[in-house]
Motif scaffolding. Structure first.
Motif, PDB file in Angstrom:
ATOM      1  N   CYS A  42      40.510  44.150  50.668  1.00  0.00           N
ATOM      2  CA  CYS A  42      39.606  43.839  51.688  1.00  0.00           C
ATOM      3  C   CYS A  42      40.296  44.015  53.114  1.00  0.00           C
ATOM      4  O   CYS A  42      41.335  44.769  53.295  1.00  0.00           O
ATOM      5  CB  CYS A  42      38.740  42.368  51.608  1.00  0.00           C
ATOM      6  N   ALA A  43      39.986  43.138  54.120  1.00  0.00           N
ATOM      7  CA  ALA A  43      40.388  43.502  55.567  1.00  0.00           C
ATOM      8  C   ALA A  43      41.918  42.753  55.425  1.00  0.00           C
ATOM      9  O   ALA A  43      42.881  43.399  55.932  1.00  0.00           O
ATOM     10  CB  ALA A  43      39.732  42.708  56.617  1.00  0.00           C
ATOM     11  N   SER A  44      41.950  41.537  54.948  1.00  0.00           N
ATOM     12  CA  SER A  44      43.451  40.819  54.976  1.00  0.00           C
ATOM     13  C   SER A  44      43.844  40.581  53.467  1.00  0.00           C
ATOM     14  O   SER A  44      44.874  40.132  53.405  1.00  0.00           O
ATOM     15  CB  SER A  44      43.183  39.373  55.664  1.00  0.00           C
ATOM     16  N   GLY A  45      43.140  40.720  52.419  1.00  0.00           N
ATOM     17  CA  GLY A  45      43.478  40.254  51.228  1.00  0.00           C
ATOM     18  C   GLY A  45      42.933  38.996  50.655  1.00  0.00           C
ATOM     19  O   GLY A  45      42.838  38.565  49.624  1.00  0.00           O
ATOM     20  N   THR A  46      42.444  38.197  51.673  1.00  0.00           N
ATOM     21  CA  THR A  46      41.943  36.677  51.434  1.00  0.00           C
ATOM     22  C   THR A  46      40.793  36.853  50.634  1.00  0.00           C
ATOM     23  O   THR A  46      40.477  36.041  49.687  1.00  0.00           O
ATOM     24  CB  THR A  46      41.646  36.089  52.779  1.00  0.00           C
ATOM     25  N   ARG A  47      39.551  37.511  51.015  1.00  0.00           N
ATOM     26  CA  ARG A  47      38.514  37.725  50.153  1.00  0.00           C
ATOM     27  C   ARG A  47      38.782  38.212  48.905  1.00  0.00           C
ATOM     28  O   ARG A  47      38.135  37.601  47.743  1.00  0.00           O
ATOM     29  CB  ARG A  47      37.407  38.664  50.721  1.00  0.00           C
ATOM     30  N   SER A  48      39.362  39.219  48.489  1.00  0.00           N
ATOM     31  CA  SER A  48      39.927  39.319  47.284  1.00  0.00           C
ATOM     32  C   SER A  48      40.600  38.529  46.534  1.00  0.00           C
ATOM     33  O   SER A  48      40.470  38.190  45.208  1.00  0.00           O
ATOM     34  CB  SER A  48      40.838  40.861  47.335  1.00  0.00           C
ATOM     35  N   ALA A  49      41.566  37.520  46.946  1.00  0.00           N
ATOM     36  CA  ALA A  49      42.321  36.503  46.462  1.00  0.00           C
ATOM     37  C   ALA A  49      41.283  35.546  46.195  1.00  0.00           C
ATOM     38  O   ALA A  49      41.385  35.013  45.062  1.00  0.00           O
ATOM     39  CB  ALA A  49      43.284  35.915  47.441  1.00  0.00           C
ATOM     40  N   ILE A  50      40.347  35.185  46.880  1.00  0.00           N
ATOM     41  CA  ILE A  50      39.115  34.156  46.716  1.00  0.00           C
ATOM     42  C   ILE A  50      38.392  34.593  45.337  1.00  0.00           C
ATOM     43  O   ILE A  50      38.129  34.010  44.442  1.00  0.00           O
ATOM     44  CB  ILE A  50      38.389  33.608  47.819  1.00  0.00           C
ATOM     45  N   LEU A  51      38.020  35.895  45.263  1.00  0.00           N
ATOM     46  CA  LEU A  51      37.213  36.369  44.236  1.00  0.00           C
ATOM     47  C   LEU A  51      38.220  36.060  42.848  1.00  0.00           C
ATOM     48  O   LEU A  51      37.516  36.120  42.020  1.00  0.00           O
ATOM     49  CB  LEU A  51      36.537  37.762  44.712  1.00  0.00           C
ATOM     50  N   TRP A  52      39.351  36.822  42.927  1.00  0.00           N
ATOM     51  CA  TRP A  52      40.204  36.478  41.922  1.00  0.00           C
ATOM     52  C   TRP A  52      40.180  35.135  41.325  1.00  0.00           C
ATOM     53  O   TRP A  52      40.099  35.122  40.162  1.00  0.00           O
ATOM     54  CB  TRP A  52      41.537  37.432  42.241  1.00  0.00           C
ATOM     55  N   ALA A  53      40.510  34.361  42.251  1.00  0.00           N
ATOM     56  CA  ALA A  53      40.625  32.919  41.904  1.00  0.00           C
ATOM     57  C   ALA A  53      39.418  32.529  41.169  1.00  0.00           C
ATOM     58  O   ALA A  53      39.540  31.935  40.065  1.00  0.00           O
ATOM     59  CB  ALA A  53      40.915  32.042  43.029  1.00  0.00           C
ATOM     60  N   LEU A  54      38.367  32.757  41.855  1.00  0.00           N
ATOM     61  CA  LEU A  54      37.016  32.269  41.218  1.00  0.00           C
ATOM     62  C   LEU A  54      36.869  32.890  39.788  1.00  0.00           C
ATOM     63  O   LEU A  54      36.446  32.403  38.843  1.00  0.00           O
ATOM     64  CB  LEU A  54      35.851  32.534  41.946  1.00  0.00           C
ATOM     65  N   SER A  55      37.165  34.106  39.769  1.00  0.00           N
ATOM     66  CA  SER A  55      37.050  34.709  38.300  1.00  0.00           C
ATOM     67  C   SER A  55      37.850  34.368  37.037  1.00  0.00           C
ATOM     68  O   SER A  55      37.505  34.407  36.202  1.00  0.00           O
ATOM     69  CB  SER A  55      37.299  36.461  38.591  1.00  0.00           C
ATOM     70  N   GLN A  56      38.909  33.477  37.636  1.00  0.00           N
ATOM     71  CA  GLN A  56      39.724  33.121  36.624  1.00  0.00           C
ATOM     72  C   GLN A  56      39.371  31.572  36.304  1.00  0.00           C
ATOM     73  O   GLN A  56      40.162  30.940  35.270  1.00  0.00           O
ATOM     74  CB  GLN A  56      41.305  33.267  37.319  1.00  0.00           C
ATOM     75  N   ALA A  57      38.397  30.990  36.976  1.00  0.00           N
ATOM     76  CA  ALA A  57      38.125  29.626  36.703  1.00  0.00           C
ATOM     77  C   ALA A  57      37.742  29.626  35.206  1.00  0.00           C
ATOM     78  O   ALA A  57      36.897  30.395  34.558  1.00  0.00           O
ATOM     79  CB  ALA A  57      36.908  29.350  37.515  1.00  0.00           C
ATOM     80  N   GLY A  58      38.184  28.673  34.473  1.00  0.00           N
ATOM     81  CA  GLY A  58      37.989  28.271  33.053  1.00  0.00           C
ATOM     82  C   GLY A  58      38.893  29.316  31.992  1.00  0.00           C
ATOM     83  O   GLY A  58      38.818  29.012  30.927  1.00  0.00           O
ATOM     84  N   GLU A  59      39.572  30.243  32.714  1.00  0.00           N
ATOM     85  CA  GLU A  59      40.294  31.092  31.933  1.00  0.00           C
ATOM     86  C   GLU A  59      41.980  30.844  32.166  1.00  0.00           C
ATOM     87  O   GLU A  59      42.689  31.018  31.086  1.00  0.00           O
ATOM     88  CB  GLU A  59      40.041  32.387  32.413  1.00  0.00           C
ATOM     89  N   MET A  60      42.238  30.202  33.177  1.00  0.00           N
ATOM     90  CA  MET A  60      43.602  29.608  33.693  1.00  0.00           C
ATOM     91  C   MET A  60      43.279  28.265  34.064  1.00  0.00           C
ATOM     92  O   MET A  60      42.460  27.940  34.686  1.00  0.00           O
ATOM     93  CB  MET A  60      44.132  30.560  34.678  1.00  0.00           C
ATOM     94  N   PRO A  61      44.374  27.598  33.785  1.00  0.00           N
ATOM     95  CA  PRO A  61      44.620  26.402  34.396  1.00  0.00           C
ATOM     96  C   PRO A  61      44.185  26.083  35.905  1.00  0.00           C
ATOM     97  O   PRO A  61      44.916  27.209  36.705  1.00  0.00           O
ATOM     98  CB  PRO A  61      45.574  25.406  34.104  1.00  0.00           C
ATOM     99  N   THR A  62      43.495  25.402  36.563  1.00  0.00           N
ATOM    100  CA  THR A  62      43.229  25.495  38.073  1.00  0.00           C
ATOM    101  C   THR A  62      44.736  25.518  38.748  1.00  0.00           C
ATOM    102  O   THR A  62      44.831  26.359  39.832  1.00  0.00           O
ATOM    103  CB  THR A  62      42.424  24.155  38.450  1.00  0.00           C
ATOM    104  N   ASP A  63      45.414  24.550  38.219  1.00  0.00           N
ATOM    105  CA  ASP A  63      46.863  24.475  39.027  1.00  0.00           C
ATOM    106  C   ASP A  63      47.480  25.749  38.995  1.00  0.00           C
ATOM    107  O   ASP A  63      48.246  26.078  39.998  1.00  0.00           O
ATOM    108  CB  ASP A  63      47.563  23.422  38.440  1.00  0.00           C
ATOM    109  N   ASP A  64      47.420  26.516  37.987  1.00  0.00           N
ATOM    110  CA  ASP A  64      48.102  27.983  37.846  1.00  0.00           C
ATOM    111  C   ASP A  64      47.378  28.903  38.854  1.00  0.00           C
ATOM    112  O   ASP A  64      48.316  29.797  39.439  1.00  0.00           O
ATOM    113  CB  ASP A  64      48.017  28.542  36.642  1.00  0.00           C
ATOM    114  N   ILE A  65      46.139  28.899  39.075  1.00  0.00           N
ATOM    115  CA  ILE A  65      45.414  29.461  39.938  1.00  0.00           C
ATOM    116  C   ILE A  65      45.997  29.271  41.414  1.00  0.00           C
ATOM    117  O   ILE A  65      46.114  30.312  42.225  1.00  0.00           O
ATOM    118  CB  ILE A  65      43.870  29.444  39.796  1.00  0.00           C
ATOM    119  N   MET A  66      45.914  27.958  41.692  1.00  0.00           N
ATOM    120  CA  MET A  66      46.316  27.757  43.155  1.00  0.00           C
ATOM    121  C   MET A  66      47.655  28.140  43.354  1.00  0.00           C
ATOM    122  O   MET A  66      48.008  28.682  44.387  1.00  0.00           O
ATOM    123  CB  MET A  66      46.173  26.157  43.183  1.00  0.00           C
TER     124      MET A  66
END
Length: 140
Positions: free
Chosen positions: A89-113
């Protein structure tokens, strides 16, 4: 090009150029996701120009423009692509947010963060949304 890995098979980047597509192919990327709306891009970096170069290199393409304030579950699920993926995306931030949300419930939240922070996107404010999505997924 500023490729920032979030997992072994998923990386994000600020805007890419047609000339950089060859680097993606050499690095083994098999799919590119554009999370940047066309109206934000310069003509030479428009999604259609990037798509043409990506497909010519034999790489898969997903156009998933996310406009600020208009996030949907479809935007999140579009990040689920097999193979080695680069989302930009413009800075990568939107893409990082979308990836993080897509991993919810599939990876531990601490690992995503942790992955976000290591990639240069310290987005601690997402924790609650990630945990809520993980709870919703586990309830279904």
């Amino acid at each position: 090009m500023d490729i920032r890995p979030l997992s072994p098979d998923f990386a994000v980047s600020p805007q890419i150029t047609v000339a950089e597509v060859a680097v993606l192919a050499e690095a083994g990327f098999t799919h590119v996701i554009c999370n940047r709306p066309a109206f934000e891009s310069a003509p030479e970096d428009a999604p259609d120009a990037i798509k043409t170069a990506v497909e010519a290199a034999g790489i898969g393409w997903t156009d998933n423009p996310l406009v600020s304030g208009q996030l949907t579950l479809e935007h999140i699920t579009a990040q689920k692509v097999d193979g080695k993926v680069l989302a930009y995306c413009a800075s990568g931030t939107r893409s990082a947010i979308l990836w993080a949300l897509s991993q919810a419930g599939e990876m531990p939240t601490d690992d995503i963060m942790d992955a976000l922070t290591k990639a240069g996107y310290p987005l601690e404010g997402l924790r609650g949304q990630i945990e809520m999505l993980a709870q919703q997924k586990s309830a279904t």
